[in-house]
Scaffold this motif. Sequence first.
Motif, PDB file in Angstrom:
ATOM      1  N   ARG A  39       2.227  15.438  33.281  1.00 22.30           N
ATOM      2  CA  ARG A  39       2.682  14.065  33.506  1.00 22.30           C
ATOM      3  C   ARG A  39       3.053  13.349  32.208  1.00 22.30           C
ATOM      4  N   SER A  40       2.522  13.777  31.088  1.00 18.45           N
ATOM      5  CA  SER A  40       2.782  13.064  29.832  1.00 18.45           C
ATOM      6  C   SER A  40       4.052  13.523  29.132  1.00 18.45           C
ATOM      7  N   VAL A  41       4.585  14.657  29.509  1.00 18.13           N
ATOM      8  CA  VAL A  41       5.704  15.245  28.776  1.00 18.13           C
ATOM      9  C   VAL A  41       7.084  14.657  29.123  1.00 18.13           C
ATOM     10  N   PRO A  42       7.406  14.348  30.380  1.00 17.95           N
ATOM     11  CA  PRO A  42       8.749  13.838  30.682  1.00 17.95           C
ATOM     12  C   PRO A  42       9.145  12.600  29.877  1.00 17.95           C
ATOM     13  N   GLY A  43       8.228  11.675  29.685  1.00 21.46           N
ATOM     14  CA  GLY A  43       8.543  10.483  28.893  1.00 21.46           C
ATOM     15  C   GLY A  43       8.841  10.821  27.447  1.00 21.46           C
ATOM     16  N   VAL A  44       8.098  11.762  26.908  1.00 18.49           N
ATOM     17  CA  VAL A  44       8.320  12.192  25.520  1.00 18.49           C
ATOM     18  C   VAL A  44       9.684  12.875  25.414  1.00 18.49           C
ATOM     19  N   LEU A  45       9.996  13.737  26.372  1.00 14.80           N
ATOM     20  CA  LEU A  45      11.293  14.422  26.363  1.00 14.80           C
ATOM     21  C   LEU A  45      12.445  13.422  26.484  1.00 14.80           C
ATOM     22  N   THR A  46      12.290  12.426  27.338  1.00 15.63           N
ATOM     23  CA  THR A  46      13.325  11.398  27.490  1.00 15.63           C
ATOM     24  C   THR A  46      13.547  10.658  26.177  1.00 15.63           C
ATOM     25  N   SER A  47      12.470  10.348  25.491  1.00 16.62           N
ATOM     26  CA  SER A  47      12.576   9.680  24.190  1.00 16.62           C
ATOM     27  C   SER A  47      13.327  10.556  23.188  1.00 16.62           C
ATOM     28  N   LEU A  48      13.030  11.853  23.178  1.00 13.14           N
ATOM     29  CA  LEU A  48      13.712  12.768  22.254  1.00 13.14           C
ATOM     30  C   LEU A  48      15.185  12.930  22.632  1.00 13.14           C
ATOM     31  N   VAL A  49      15.491  12.893  23.925  1.00 16.68           N
ATOM     32  CA  VAL A  49      16.891  12.939  24.377  1.00 16.68           C
ATOM     33  C   VAL A  49      17.618  11.692  23.872  1.00 16.68           C
ATOM     34  N   ASN A  50      16.997  10.525  24.035  1.00 18.33           N
ATOM     35  CA  ASN A  50      17.605   9.261  23.601  1.00 18.33           C
ATOM     36  C   ASN A  50      17.838   9.218  22.095  1.00 18.33           C
ATOM     37  N   LYS A  51      17.027   9.952  21.334  1.00 16.35           N
ATOM     38  CA  LYS A  51      17.180  10.001  19.881  1.00 16.35           C
ATOM     39  C   LYS A  51      18.164  11.079  19.433  1.00 16.35           C
ATOM     40  N   LEU A  53      17.743  14.355  19.651  1.00 18.78           N
ATOM     41  CA  LEU A  53      17.099  15.561  19.138  1.00 18.78           C
ATOM     42  C   LEU A  53      17.010  16.663  20.192  1.00 18.78           C
ATOM     43  N   VAL A  54      17.050  16.264  21.449  1.00 19.61           N
ATOM     44  CA  VAL A  54      16.935  17.179  22.578  1.00 19.61           C
ATOM     45  C   VAL A  54      18.017  16.826  23.583  1.00 19.61           C
ATOM     46  N   ALA A  55      18.516  17.822  24.295  1.00 21.34           N
ATOM     47  CA  ALA A  55      19.479  17.611  25.369  1.00 21.34           C
ATOM     48  C   ALA A  55      18.895  18.179  26.649  1.00 21.34           C
ATOM     49  N   LYS A  56      19.456  17.765  27.787  1.00 23.74           N
ATOM     50  CA  LYS A  56      18.951  18.261  29.067  1.00 23.74           C
ATOM     51  C   LYS A  56      20.105  18.777  29.911  1.00 23.74           C
TER      52      LYS A  56
END
Length: 76
Positions: A39-51, A53-56
């Motif tokens: 449950r804690s990871v999707p928000g972190v991934l979204t933040s990294l996408v917004n920065k 650093l990560v794509a989806k």
Amino acid sequence: MKLTEKGVKVLEVLKSRDASKTAPLSSKEVAAAAFMTPRSVPGVLTSLVNKGLVAKTEDSPRLFYLTDEGRNYNED
């Protein structure tokens, strides 16, 4: 750009697994590798996408991979 402790941990997992467009990871896989709750990871991934650093991926379930910026990110 400064990342949270969780952000750094998730980015390190993606780097260690060499998450690429051809070999993306699910948020569940990232959570397991980072020893975090799913449950804690999707928000972190979204933040990294917004920065940038990560794509989806567009398909469902969403899979995540490093961008060039994420692959080269160094927190100094």
